[in-house]
Design a protein around this motif. Structure first.
Motif, PDB file in Angstrom:
ATOM      1  N   GLU A 311      53.135  25.092  44.853  1.00 43.77           N
ATOM      2  CA  GLU A 311      52.699  25.174  46.492  1.00 43.77           C
ATOM      3  C   GLU A 311      53.407  26.270  46.835  1.00 43.77           C
ATOM      4  O   GLU A 311      53.093  26.939  47.957  1.00 43.77           O
ATOM      5  N   GLN A 312      54.216  26.979  46.834  1.00 48.97           N
ATOM      6  CA  GLN A 312      55.012  27.838  47.060  1.00 48.97           C
ATOM      7  C   GLN A 312      54.084  29.024  45.850  1.00 48.97           C
ATOM      8  O   GLN A 312      53.766  30.309  46.332  1.00 48.97           O
ATOM      9  N   GLY A 313      53.977  29.053  45.137  1.00 52.32           N
ATOM     10  CA  GLY A 313      53.611  30.198  44.649  1.00 52.32           C
ATOM     11  C   GLY A 313      51.854  29.797  43.024  1.00 52.32           C
ATOM     12  O   GLY A 313      51.567  31.621  43.102  1.00 52.32           O
ATOM     13  N   GLY A 314      51.989  29.440  43.989  1.00 55.22           N
ATOM     14  CA  GLY A 314      49.957  28.793  43.505  1.00 55.22           C
ATOM     15  C   GLY A 314      49.442  30.287  43.981  1.00 55.22           C
ATOM     16  O   GLY A 314      48.517  30.453  43.252  1.00 55.22           O
ATOM     17  N   GLY A 315      49.074  29.701  45.626  1.00 55.85           N
ATOM     18  CA  GLY A 315      48.068  30.788  45.922  1.00 55.85           C
ATOM     19  C   GLY A 315      48.602  32.327  45.955  1.00 55.85           C
ATOM     20  O   GLY A 315      47.932  33.057  45.551  1.00 55.85           O
ATOM     21  N   ILE A 316      50.054  32.737  45.153  1.00 54.48           N
ATOM     22  CA  ILE A 316      50.453  34.507  45.289  1.00 54.48           C
ATOM     23  C   ILE A 316      50.140  34.199  43.713  1.00 54.48           C
ATOM     24  O   ILE A 316      49.723  35.668  43.964  1.00 54.48           O
ATOM     25  N   ALA A 317      50.284  33.708  43.001  1.00 59.23           N
ATOM     26  CA  ALA A 317      49.826  34.041  41.603  1.00 59.23           C
ATOM     27  C   ALA A 317      48.117  34.434  41.864  1.00 59.23           C
ATOM     28  O   ALA A 317      47.950  34.897  41.094  1.00 59.23           O
ATOM     29  N   LEU A 318      47.606  33.502  42.300  1.00 59.72           N
ATOM     30  CA  LEU A 318      46.204  32.999  41.936  1.00 59.72           C
ATOM     31  C   LEU A 318      45.546  34.121  42.754  1.00 59.72           C
ATOM     32  O   LEU A 318      44.714  35.409  42.689  1.00 59.72           O
ATOM     33  N   ALA A 319      45.710  35.337  43.938  1.00 63.29           N
ATOM     34  CA  ALA A 319      46.222  36.158  44.659  1.00 63.29           C
ATOM     35  C   ALA A 319      46.011  37.401  43.751  1.00 63.29           C
ATOM     36  O   ALA A 319      45.525  38.633  43.710  1.00 63.29           O
ATOM     37  N   ALA A 320      47.512  37.890  42.814  1.00 67.31           N
ATOM     38  CA  ALA A 320      47.544  38.929  42.188  1.00 67.31           C
ATOM     39  C   ALA A 320      46.536  38.520  41.052  1.00 67.31           C
ATOM     40  O   ALA A 320      46.132  39.656  40.916  1.00 67.31           O
ATOM     41  N   GLY A 321      46.661  37.838  40.327  1.00 69.15           N
ATOM     42  CA  GLY A 321      45.171  37.081  38.979  1.00 69.15           C
ATOM     43  C   GLY A 321      43.706  37.671  39.305  1.00 69.15           C
ATOM     44  O   GLY A 321      42.841  38.227  38.462  1.00 69.15           O
ATOM     45  N   CYS A 322      43.033  36.758  40.498  1.00 63.91           N
ATOM     46  CA  CYS A 322      42.017  37.456  41.331  1.00 63.91           C
ATOM     47  C   CYS A 322      42.172  38.475  40.703  1.00 63.91           C
ATOM     48  O   CYS A 322      40.891  39.228  40.456  1.00 63.91           O
TER      49      CYS A 322
END
Length: 716
Positions: A311-322
């Protein structure tokens, strides 16, 4: 390795060209009947070139479909950093939602109390006439010179209308408090500045309009696809509002850099008299392979943020990965096709390049003559810059960190003067019990806790806020270290059934959560990086040395962030703690970007070492062959990140400045001084590999053609 001169119009055998050019970082002797390990890259490139028109159509359709889908189905943003299992999160659950804080506040101040009251009444009447807007009476200062009113509105668009209504009155100052009323840079302005700077650098580096445009096209296409993919996946993964800017920031930076490396190697192959298609294949086997490893490294290191929790890091990791994934795919699949269509028109003046020894070669000789001296100087510079990082303090940015020209900053300062420094971030006491007729409508246990809290040093006042909640106003501001100590004192002294929450408490809980997960995240990132480097270079010393120098450059970038944003050495009046999520995000991204340059430099050094068997010459040639392209790539990435450092959002400012500092230090102090000095000192020990002498000894290769002047070899 040069393939020897041949007529420009000749079309060499593809397989022969593939074995002659070598593989960056993996050139091994090619035995009879054994295919080189990198031939898969040649197969993939030939597959793409033979189907170049379908590839172009596929990328056009993919880009249009993703952009249209993102526009039609925008994903929601999740900017609540409250941890569900923390005390602040449990308290918010008892209240049935976020703490009782008004979305906006009207603040009217002046020397005449009568004028202040009259102006407040007139302005609230104007606001009440706006559809969906209601106002509530707020507290006033004891002397009547500051009066407030709460503002409730349905959405951010209404907040924008309120901000632009021109609220003012003679003899008083009118300001608005609330994040929706803060100044923000118009969308696209920051990205445009970064692209313009990148275009100028590429034009100076290539001296060719077509060569300049190709990396920008790859970066823009990759960013559009990555940003659109993030928007669509935002329906599945909670994603914060700033994640889109992170995708753009990273995508533009690494995307243009990746394309720059491939285009540079392609131009070098053309100068070595290769035909167009063999030149593309040579570029993809060398620079393209480095791009693949570098991109995977950035994605894996960015995924380390997942150790904070989905919940805390999923969106940030997704943003960088995409962002990184799509620009990497564009550089590996779309760029070869575009190079085939452009062909030799990319560089008509390549044959007229100068023949002087590159400055990097002369500098490399200086470093190699005094490796201990230059290495220790570089190490000292990094340690001095990293020293402020020892004072790193995490927290949460608020209106007090914004420029004084911002209405929310003026409102924050006015409220602090009128009601105390802690009025902008009160601590909230919450209990599960309802009111039972106790004074103030509070539950009896809560009333007892309030009375006890009033006697704790550092508490200015305690105010009831309903049946289940009460506000504790500290003597100090939300970002003051003494407020954090007061929070811990309240939690220790009050009964267990009384929970403490609020924005300040949520920030403290988040900071404690990240600190507890940080060792796991750092360990995972380092382990993944070491494994990738072991696979790529078949050396034990090189990965360990790479990890050490990368940590030094990251520490120096942390020190720059602390000095600029926490110590406020620039005197902007916006000093305060670093946002709690920024240090972890900076670490994973900076580490990945540092590994980019490490891969690019070491690939060329190992290529030369396996060709010549001379470590000193390999370091010198590798530095001379990569310094120009790494410098250009770093300059582009620095401009893109520095442009985001001018953003209005303080957390994004810290990200931009931190990444820009890391790139600048990595491409200069680290890659031009510390790495070549360390590799010169270590000598052949750089390439030690247990149980395999071939990995530490040069291959027996056919005699090379006479070496061309360094400038003719191109900047790769």
């Amino acid at each position: 390795m040069r393939t020897g001169p041949m007529p420009p119009a000749a079309e060499p055998d593809r397989a022969a060209a593939g074995t002659a050019d070598g593989v960056a970082g993996h050139q091994q002797p090619v035995d009879a009947g054994r295919r080189p390990r990198s031939l898969a890259f040649g197969d993939m490139t030939r597959f793409l070139l033979d189907r170049r028109w379908p590839v172009l159509v596929l990328w056009a359709v993919l880009t249009a479909a993703l952009a249209a889908g993102a526009a039609a189905f925008p994903g929601p943003s999740h900017d609540d950093f409250t941890l569900p299992g923390s005390e602040s999160g449990r308290a918010a659950g008892l209240l049935g939602g976020p703490p009782p804080e008004s979305p906006g506040t009207l603040v009217v101040s002046g020397a005449d109390p009568g004028a202040v009251r009259l102006s407040l009444a007139r302005i609230t009447a104007r606001l009440g006439a706006v559809d969906g807007v209601t106002t509530r009476p707020g507290p006033a200062s004891d002397d009547g010179r500051v009066a407030t009113a709460g503002i409730d509105y349905p959405d951010a668009e209404t907040a924008y209308r309120i901000k632009n209504m021109g609220l003012s009155a003679p003899g008083v100052q009118v300001d608005l408090a609330g994040d929706d009323f803060a100044d923000f840079t118009p969308g696209g302005l920051t990205e445009g500045v970064g692209l313009l700077a990148a275009a100028v650098i590429l034009l100076l580096a290539f001296r060719s309009l077509l060569a300049m445009l190709l990396p920008i096209v790859i970066g823009v296409v990759g960013v559009v696809c990555g940003r659109s993919m993030l928007t669509l996946l935002g329906h599945l993964v909670p994603t914060p509002g700033f994640a889109g800017y992170l995708t753009i920031m990273l995508g533009l930076g690494v995307g243009i850099d990746y394309a720059l490396l491939v285009v540079t190697r392609f131009r070098t192959s053309l100068r070595e008299r290769l035909a167009v298609e063999p030149a593309i294949e040579a570029a993809m086997r060398t620079a393209g392979r480095s791009v693949l490893y570098a991109g995977i490294t950035v994605i894996l290191t960015a995924a380390g943020i997942l150790f904070l929790g989905p919940e805390q890091g999923g969106g940030i990791a997704l943003a960088a990965g995409c962002g990184v994934l799509m620009v990497m795919l564009a550089a590996l699949t779309l760029l070869p096709v575009l190079l085939r269509l452009i062909g030799r028109r990319i560089d008509r003046r390549a044959a007229r390049d100068g023949r002087r020894t590159p400055p990097a070669a002369r500098w490399g000789a200086v470093v190699q003559r005094r490796p201990w001296t230059t290495g220790l100087i570089a190490l000292g510079v990094l340690l001095i810059l990293a020293a402020p990082a020892l004072d790193l303090r995490v927290g949460w940015s608020d209106a007090g960190n914004r420029p004084v020209t911002d209405t929310t900053r003026r409102a924050h300062d006015t409220l602090a003067r009128a009601f105390g420094a802690g009025a902008g971030g009160p601590l909230i006491l919450v209990t599960a019990e309802k009111g039972d007729g106790a004074p103030g409508g509070c539950a009896a246990p809560l009333a007892a806790a309030c009375a006890r809290a009033e006697g704790i040093p550092g508490v200015a006042k305690v105010l009831p806020a309903g049946e289940q909640a009460a506000l504790v106003v500290p003597d100090t501001g939300p970002q003051d270290a003494r407020t954090a100590r007061l929070l811990h004192r309240l939690r220790a002294d009050l009964p267990a059934h009384v929970l403490v929450t609020g924005s300040t408490a949520a920030a403290a809980d988040y900071a404690a959560h990240t600190a507890a997960r940080l060792p796991w995240m750092v360990g995972a990132v380092l382990a993944a990086s070491i494994l990738l480097l072991l696979m790529m270079f078949r050396s034990v010393v090189v990965p360990l040395k790479a990890i050490a120098v990368n940590l030094l450059s990251i520490g120096a970038a942390y020190g720059v962030c602390v000095a600029v944003f926490q110590w406020d050495v620039l005197g902007r009046g916006t000093g305060g703690p670093i946002d709690a999520w920024v240090p972890t995000m900076l670490f994973v991204i900076m580490f990945g970007l540092s590994m980019d340059y490490e891969v690019f430099l070491l690939s060329r050094i190992r290529e030369e070492y396996l060709r010549t068997g001379d470590n000193g010459r390999a370091v010198r040639e590798g530095l001379a062959g990569t310094a120009r392209v790494i410098s250009a790539a770093a300059a582009i990435m620095f401009c893109v990140f520095a442009a985001f450092g001018a953003f209005d959002d303080r957390a994004l400012q810290i990200m931009g400045v931190g990444l820009a500092a890391a790139v600048l230090l990595d491409a200069t102090v680290v890659r031009l001084v510390l790495v070549p000095a360390a590799m010169q000192v270590l000598g052949d020990r750089n390439w030690w590999w247990p149980g395999d002498r071939r990995a530490a000894e040069p291959a027996t290769a056919p005699p090379a053609a006479p070496a061309a002047p360094p400038a003719a070899r191109g900047p790769w």
